[in-house]
Each structure stands twice: as C-alpha cells, then as structure tokens.
Design an enzyme around this catalytic site. Structure first.
Site, mmCIF file in Angstrom:
data_model
loop_
_atom_site.group_PDB
_atom_site.id
_atom_site.type_symbol
_atom_site.label_atom_id
_atom_site.label_comp_id
_atom_site.label_asym_id
_atom_site.label_seq_id
_atom_site.Cartn_x
_atom_site.Cartn_y
_atom_site.Cartn_z
ATOM 1 N N GLU A 5 -1.066 4.509 -7.918
ATOM 2 C CA GLU A 5 -0.943 5.101 -6.825
ATOM 3 C C GLU A 5 0.328 5.534 -7.099
ATOM 4 O O GLU A 5 1.091 5.214 -7.788
ATOM 5 C CB GLU A 5 -0.683 4.241 -6.010
ATOM 6 C CG GLU A 5 -0.335 4.789 -4.207
ATOM 7 C CD GLU A 5 -1.541 5.208 -3.866
ATOM 8 O OE1 GLU A 5 -3.066 5.838 -4.083
ATOM 9 O OE2 GLU A 5 -1.506 6.460 -2.721
ATOM 10 N N LYS A 7 1.092 -1.304 -0.436
ATOM 11 C CA LYS A 7 -0.070 0.617 0.376
ATOM 12 C C LYS A 7 0.883 1.076 0.317
ATOM 13 O O LYS A 7 1.390 1.512 0.842
ATOM 14 C CB LYS A 7 -1.013 0.508 0.777
ATOM 15 C CG LYS A 7 -1.828 1.262 0.953
ATOM 16 C CD LYS A 7 -2.536 0.947 2.854
ATOM 17 C CE LYS A 7 -4.098 1.953 2.522
ATOM 18 N NZ LYS A 7 -3.701 3.856 2.141
HETATM 19 P P1 AMP Z 1 -7.159 4.528 1.751
HETATM 20 O O1 AMP Z 1 -6.616 6.273 1.738
HETATM 21 O O2 AMP Z 1 -6.335 4.908 3.553
HETATM 22 O O3 AMP Z 1 -8.723 4.967 2.264
HETATM 23 O O4 AMP Z 1 -6.552 3.489 1.339
HETATM 24 C C1 AMP Z 1 -6.174 3.214 0.199
HETATM 25 C C2 AMP Z 1 -5.790 4.234 -0.591
HETATM 26 O O5 AMP Z 1 -4.712 3.617 -1.113
HETATM 27 C C3 AMP Z 1 -6.345 3.913 -2.295
HETATM 28 O O6 AMP Z 1 -7.685 4.849 -2.340
HETATM 29 C C4 AMP Z 1 -5.099 4.020 -3.154
HETATM 30 O O7 AMP Z 1 -4.831 5.350 -2.898
HETATM 31 C C5 AMP Z 1 -4.044 3.824 -2.015
HETATM 32 N N1 AMP Z 1 -3.271 2.288 -2.879
HETATM 33 C C6 AMP Z 1 -1.912 2.505 -2.748
HETATM 34 N N2 AMP Z 1 -1.300 1.215 -2.847
HETATM 35 C C7 AMP Z 1 -2.712 0.361 -3.158
HETATM 36 C C8 AMP Z 1 -2.672 -0.346 -4.300
HETATM 37 N N3 AMP Z 1 -1.742 -1.363 -4.704
HETATM 38 N N4 AMP Z 1 -3.878 -0.540 -5.003
HETATM 39 C C9 AMP Z 1 -4.958 0.058 -3.887
HETATM 40 N N5 AMP Z 1 -5.116 0.810 -3.410
HETATM 41 C C10 AMP Z 1 -3.527 1.017 -3.591
#
Ligand code: AMP
Length: 585
Positions: free
Chosen positions: A325, A275
């Site tokens: 991302e 992530k």
């Molecule tokens: P959050 O912003 O805490 O809801 O986490 C989800 C976000 O993580 C997504 O909207 C992406 O911007 C980010 N993200 C980073 N790496 C990944 C990945 N490998 N797959 C999907 N989302 C990712």
C-alpha cells in the site's frame, strides 16, 4: 479463419441474454477454432488485442474512429458525426457508412481474424511522429475490406466495447465446456436451457474444472494464456503459475463489524496491521526491470519512477512479486496524506518527475507472492511475512514493512486500532496467520476494520445538465451497482457532496470534464454515460424503490470521492446492498 465466422458468433451472442446459451455459443466457437488462433480469438472475444493490464493500449478515441470511417468511405467527418448523434453508437455508424459506400466498390479482400488482430495490434504499437495517421490508416484498411456487420464489430473492438454481454464467468465456463466436457460427462440441453450430467457426481466435477480454470485466470489475468493451457490439457492448466510482468489478481478482504467479529473470522491469535489510506500496488521485479500495477491491474510503472528507484535500492532480492500500500506524505508536516491527494499521481501522463517530488510516497509492503523464483501462494501468511521482513531494507519516509502486531487479546487490538486511527490510517487489518494467498477472492483470510459508516462504490451511468449558474455542468448523477453477472442496476441520483469551486475539492466542473468523453446519448438535459467512472458514495439509508432497476434507492446519497483505483467490475453488488438493507433494520 474468416472474420465473418467470428462475427457470426458475436451476433449470436448479442441476440440472447441467457447465460448458458451464451456459454454454449462461445464453446461451439472454441471447438472450431484452429489451435494457432485460440489465443487471438479469445482475446478478441474480450474486445481486446492485449490483456487489460498490458501497457500497450489501442488508445483510439471516438474522433480517430470518425476519421478512419471517413478515410475508408469518403463520407465527410461532419456527416459521420451527424449520424453518430442520431445512432449513438459508432459501430452502427460504421455499418451504415460502409453500406452507403459498398454499392460503389467492387473489389475487397475478405477479412480474416488474423488480419483484424494484426492490424489492431500494429495500431496499438505505433509510436512517435505520424503515429495517429498510421493508426487511422490501419483501421481504415480494415473498414475498407469489411462487410457491414464486420465494420460494426471492428469499430466496437477498437473502442473496447463489443456490447455482447459476456463477462469473465461466461468465458471461463465456455473453456470448461469446450475442453473438459468429455471428462466431466455433460451436455447442454438447448430446449430446456440446462446442463445434463451423465453421472451423479457430474455437477461436482464440473465445479472442480470451473475452479481450475478460474484459478488459472486469477493467476494470469489473461484469457489468451488460460485458453491455450486449457486446450493443452488438464496438466498444463494445473501448472499455470504467476510470472513477473503479468499481474495476478489481488487478494481481497472482508469487512469485520468489530474486533470480536474480526477474531471470529481470522482466528486467534492473528496479525493486526495498520490499514494505510493509500492505494495498492502490486510490485514485480525481474533482474533490473520493475513493473507496478494498481489494484485494477493497470500498469502504472511510468507514473512512479520514484517508487521504481526505491524498489531497486531497498529490496534485497533479484526477482519478486509483492503486495503493498502506497501512501503520500506531506514533507513540511511529515504527516501522511489522505488518498485523494495522491490519487492523481495514478493517472498522470506528463510532468511525472515534478509530481513525484511534490507528492512523495512511502511504500508499505504487506504481502509477498513470489520471491527469488519461489512461489509463495500456498505458504502460511506468517511465513510470507518473514520473507518480506528479510528482503525489505526499511528506510524512513521511503519504504517499510506494514506495521504489525500479533495478538489474541481484544484489548491489545483495541489499543492498536486507536493508535492506527490517531496516526491518520483508515483503520486496521486483521489477518489469519496460517492462510495462503488467495488471488481474486474475499475468502476471509483477512478482514478490515474501520470506523466509518459503510459507503458504497458505484458507477455513474447517467447525469443531468444543471440549470442557471450550473448550466455548463452536469449536476445530478445517476448511480448504478451491479449484479453477479456484471449487469448494471440503477440505485439513485446524487448531487450532494460535490463542490462549487475546484479549490475546495472535487467540483461539478471537474466531474463534468471527467465524464464528458463518456457521454453516449443526450436527450434534453439528460445524458447517458458509458460506465467508467467509479465513485464512493455515503448515504443515510437504503430504501426499497420501484424507481430504480435495482429495486432500491439511496436516501441522501453524498459524494465522498472518486475511486480511480476501482474498476466497474469492482463496484458494490446488489447482494451487498441487500445485505446492508437487511442489517440496517
Ligand atoms: P478496501 O479498499 O476498503 O476494500 O480495503 C482493502 C484495501 O486496504 C486493500 O486493497 C489495500 O489497498 C488496503 N490496505 C492498506 N493497508 C493494508 C494492509 N496492511 N494489508 C492489506 N491491505 C491494506
């Protein structure tokens, strides 16, 4: 269609807070609108003349509106400003000023919906020298011909704040009511404020149509398109699809408590990915044209010429829509930078090329929605991933495919998780290999796993001027979450975590400057702030509290960062708060 007819609807909408009544008012309007005006009326109902993601924006500030009112009425800007301080709403100011002036004008042409729409579009499109004067003239022309009520709504539309309390849900339902009421077989009982279905499966059919319209909206983000398709009939609506140059809603992810919980949601085996701690970009390309959208679906193509170049060079397909991302990295150390340090590239309007050099970014592609004309939404994730691997030509420090393993072992996930964290990632994602791409929802096709205590994303709706050496700064901030209908509910005041000096991070001065343009009312030291700035907040505990309208208060709320990538619609909901409150016990 006369603009006054449309304003009748707006007035009715602002006079009720009942959701079904609002839906009915809009449905009634929709039924009366001639087909060639459907898309204009729909957009105007959202308070806009372009969909929110379009690169064209009206870009008209309070100042310009004051100049336009002055030009239309002959009342001095100073006087208008005084009135604004009293009334706190430029819409009302315009209404009063036009009232003062009307007694002396005899001739004016009644405004039509088309005229208002066209003038505002023109105002958005003028560029170059003299553009500001031209914008003011176009708005002043509308105000000159407006009645008192019309003036109020012209100004509110210009400022993007209609104050009629309708969100996406109501507009979506109104389309169902206007276009499919016969097919479903239902009517609205105004006296009881409820829906009456003709058959037992009426409710179920109703929900199906709601879902159909919602799906079209998630794919297009454009109610004007959805309204046209809905009026064209069920088949047209069903055929609504994604298009390059028009962002779809992004798929969202649930949280997992731990690895076990993650597996139970996404199934075994699953894909685990880093992530990355950056910001999301939805990347579109068609022939030579590239569009970049943030997760809030703002068009940021201009801000990232470096990304555009990388995309053109390293993705081997003619047209596509990808989900990625983007992270920053430090050229000296080669390490990835935390989100805060690259976030200002999103808002940057000048010196873009220099900034791109100073803060280079890496694109990590993690999903695909369309490749070479083929829509992939319904394909399993594992197949979409293969397609990404086929077309992304990985290049160190520029572009890659999200680092991934496929596993059914807790130990392997644990190892991967630790590796991810040690490299500076936020955590990992666990993804269901068979799941489709579901725009706009948090359906559990993927989960995020991160170590930090849950933070909240809240919007600032008020503040207080500081005292002593902080007298020129806003120093205490009223925070709000939202309910399912988008109403904002306060949940506490925060003053901790913000720095005294700008060198150390986000300072009071920085936050004050950011919030100043959104101040809508001042009383003594207290100010009311138009909800626009979303921040991430940590806290020690959630407590019940009668002080705030949410019924909860945060103990020791602490500023973590500004979430430029999140919109007010995306902040934490009262349901999130209730859930966290229950969990902490
Ligand atoms: P959050 O912003 O805490 O809801 O986490 C989800 C976000 O993580 C997504 O909207 C992406 O911007 C980010 N993200 C980073 N790496 C990944 C990945 N490998 N797959 C999907 N989302 C990712």
């Amino acid at each position: 269609m006369l603009f006054s007819k449309f304003v009748d609807t707006l007035e009715k909408l602002s006079s009720t807070s009942k959701r079904l009544e609002k839906t009915n008012i809009i449905a009634e309007l929709f039924k009366k609108v001639p087909s060639e005006l459907i898309s204009k009326v729909t957009l105007l109902l959202t308070g806009r003349v372009f969909p929110s993601w379009d690169e064209h924006e009206l870009g008209i500030s309070d100042r310009l509106v004051i100049r336009a009112i002055s030009l239309a009425t002959g009342i001095s800007q100073d006087e208008i400003e005084k009135l604004w301080k009293q009334l706190g709403d430029l819409g009302k100011v315009a209404e009063q000023c036009i009232g003062l002036k009307k007694q002396s004008t005899l001739f004016s042409e009644p405004l039509t919906v088309s005229k208002v729409f066209e003038n505002l579009r023109k105002a958005a499109l003028v560029e170059g020298e003299g553009a500001m004067d031209m914008k003011i003239k176009l708005i002043a022309e509308l105000l000159t011909n407006a009645t008192l009520r019309e003036a109020k709504y012209v100004v509110r539309t210009v400022l993007g704040d209609l104050r009629i309390g309708i969100g996406e849900g109501i507009l979506r339902d109104a389309l169902v009511w206007a276009c499919f009421d016969k097919k479903i077989g239902f009517s609205y009982d105004a006296a009881k404020n409820e829906l009456v279905f003709q058959s037992d499966d009426g409710r179920q059919k109703y929900n199906e149509y709601v879902e159909l319209v919602q799906r079209a909206y998630d794919l297009t983000n454009d109610f004007a398109v959805v309204a046209e398709k809905s009026f064209a009939g069920e088949d047209a609506l069903k055929k609504t699809s994604v298009e390059t140059g028009r962002p779809l809603k992004v798929m969202l992810f649930q949280k997992a408590k731990d690895i076990e919980d993650g597996f139970s949601i996404v199934g075994k085996p699953c894909a685990c990915e880093y992530k990355y701690d950056g910001f999301r970009l939805q990347i579109h390309k068609k022939a030579d044209k590239v569009w970049l959208y943030t997760r809030r679906l703002e068009n940021v193509t201009k801000q990232f010429p470096d990304v555009v170049a990388v995309i053109k060079e390293h993705i081997k397909a003619d047209d596509f829509i990808l989900d990625a991302e983007v992270i920053g990295f430090d050229q000296k150390t080669g390490k990835w930078l935390p989100f805060q340090q690259i976030s200002h590239r999103i808002k940057r309007k000048y010196d873009i090329a220099e900034m791109a050099k100073g803060i280079p970014v890496i694109v990590n592609v993690f999903d695909a929605v369309m490749v070479n004309g083929k829509i992939l939404i319904d394909l399993p994730f594992s197949e979409r991933r293969k397609l990404i691997e086929n077309i992304v030509d990985e290049k160190k420090d520029k572009i890659g495919v999200a680092k991934q393993i496929i596993t059914n072992s807790n130990d392997e996930v644990k190892q991967f998780y630790e590796e991810a964290l040690s490299l500076g990632n936020e955590g990992i994602m666990m993804k269901n290999l068979n799941a489709p791409y579901k725009p706009g929802s948090r359906v559990g096709y993927g989960v995020k796993l991160k170590p930090v205590m849950e933070t909240l994303d809240l919007v600032i709706v008020g503040a207080e001027w500081g005292e002593g050496k902080r007298a020129n700064w806003l120093s205490s901030f009223v925070l709000a979450c939202r309910d399912a209908d988008g109403n904002l509910l306060t949940i506490g005041k925060m003053g901790t975590g913000i720095k005294e000096k700008s060198e150390e991070g986000i300072s009071f001065e920085h936050l004050t400057n950011l919030l100043k343009p959104y101040i809508i009312e001042e009383k003594g030291r207290e100010v009311k702030i138009k909800p626009a700035i979303v921040i991430e907040v940590s806290y020690e505990e959630i407590q019940k509290s009668p002080t705030y309208s949410s019924g909860f208060a945060l103990r020791f709320p602490r500023f973590v960062r500004i979430r430029e990538d999140k919109s007010v619609e995306e902040i934490s909901t009262i349901d999130d708060i209730k859930k966290l409150f229950a969990e902490q016990r």
